[in-house]
Enzyme design. Sequence first.
Site, PDB file in Angstrom:
ATOM      1  N   CYS A  75     -89.379 -11.645 -42.539  1.00  0.00           N
ATOM      2  CA  CYS A  75     -89.549 -12.917 -41.828  1.00  0.00           C
ATOM      3  C   CYS A  75     -90.136 -12.675 -40.433  1.00  0.00           C
ATOM      4  CB  CYS A  75     -88.218 -13.676 -41.798  1.00  0.00           C
ATOM      5  SG  CYS A  75     -88.342 -15.398 -41.276  1.00  0.00           S
ATOM      6  N   ILE A  76     -89.494 -13.196 -39.383  1.00  0.00           N
ATOM      7  CA  ILE A  76     -90.026 -13.004 -38.035  1.00  0.00           C
ATOM      8  C   ILE A  76     -89.999 -11.534 -37.645  1.00  0.00           C
ATOM      9  CG2 ILE A  76     -87.828 -13.436 -36.886  1.00  0.00           C
ATOM     10  CD1 ILE A  76     -89.327 -14.745 -34.619  1.00  0.00           C
TER      11      ILE A  76
END
Length: 553
Positions: free
Chosen positions: A288-289
């Site tokens: 993800c991030i």
Amino acid sequence: MQQLLGAGQDEILKQYYESWQHFLQSSMDDPGRWWKTLVEYQQKQLNLWHQAMTGKKDATTSGSASDKRFQDKQWNEHPVFDSIKQSYLLMTSLFEEMTDKAEMDSKQKQTLKFYTRQFLDAISPSNFFMTNPEIMQLAVETKGQSLIDGLENLLSDLEKGRISMTDEQAFTLGENIAVTPGKVVFQNELMQLIEYAPSTEKVYERPTLIIPPCINKYYILDLQPDNSFVKFCVDSGQHTFLISWCNPSAAQSHLNWDDYLQEGVFKALEVVQNIHGTPAKVNAVAWCIGGTLLASALAVMEKKKDRRVGSATFLTTLTEFSEPGELGVFISPEQVEALIEKVNGAGYLSGKDLSTTFNMLRANDLIWSYVVNNYLKGKQPPPFDILYWNSDPTNLPASMYSFYLRKLYLENCLIQPDALTLCGEPVDLSKISIPCYFLSTAEDHIAPWKSTYKGARHFGGQPEFVLGASGHVAGVINPISKNRRHYWTNSNLPDTADEWLANATQEPGSWWGHWQQWLKRRAGKQIEAPDSPGNSSYPPLESAPGSFVTTRL
């Protein structure tokens, strides 16, 4: 309910009102079309009344066989409740048809459809005592105890400030969740670095560094032994390290994107290589991030000719933000600036508010089902490790989050060559030529797979793109031992995601095995596993899971 769902509800109502304003204005050009739709709707409602009066049910109007909200037999067998259900489903169809036909630009239509669905989900008859036969029967059977228990659950959740999704007393970090043995071997203001104890006599020459999302806590990757990705890596002979990010307060508001690179990713790489004790490159894995941070770091390293990373694995990672899916309804210049002003005032983005935003993407599953179960039925949700993690959010520093919103989501700068300067260097993802593995999931509401595919095509070299079944979390946490779901592979990267999928091969089971074989070819030779954690420069500080991860909002 506003207290449980978090702040920002006034902004939600404002956006919904404005989207309907746009819709009504556009509808004035062709009122006859909408009149015809309304007449058809009224005719269907009259048909329902006729069925209720005559007892002759038209099977074509049921439409709820797969709807979890209406599984109790009374929704179908009792004529009054069947009529209530069917009336609601007809209204839902009406609104969906009207929003589908709305002549608006794509951004306005997306906003209109999203908030209309939120409204329709909220007013479902299953969410109210007097229109839910299952709730009413349970109250009678328990002589009202279910309602008393529901009130107690509601008061407890109001005190916590969130809706309980699982039995939170069933899990304790380090005891029955996040239990893979390891030691914290480094920490600074931003993160702790965990070195996991090898479970094999030999490990691969290249160590593995896992960079989890800083939006959530790392132990989604180390839940319980039978579904722990970290344990899978360790048992596969990887000398495994992992970053555990801090849960920032207003005191860390100054931490920015560059800090997450310099004091997070780059510092972790330095420590990993020092402890591992060989000049071998590091295999990086990010989610993800965390993957967005890794992509940023690799672009900086490419500019500096820093070759410490030998391969990179990106799990459900956005680097191309032009089509962020339903999260796009929250991304407009006006909304972003208003949110940044609020975040700057507080010094951080509340993890609870962010969690609410993600839950809204699947409101029936992650909000209203728990309202019914906890408050109307008076039941306690069962233990579920993923939902325990989902209820344990983290804050984000104001400076870092402002950059993330403006430069990535709003302006989509990361994918544009030299549009961003990070750590003093203009960056270009197309210059990254190390082997890269991209895992996306077909039902991802947070990092839509067609968007992650577009991002993968911007990298240099020959990236490997794999598509897993299920969503953002369940599609990633899919251990081989359970032999569930499937995934698609295609060694080519054609222009569009649809073309990629049309020529992809579907494989049974988990993507973990496919990735393991991919990584093995890039892991180097096997060497003796270290017999103790850390070294003289970086001695163990405490046992995993470490203290940073235990800070709970």
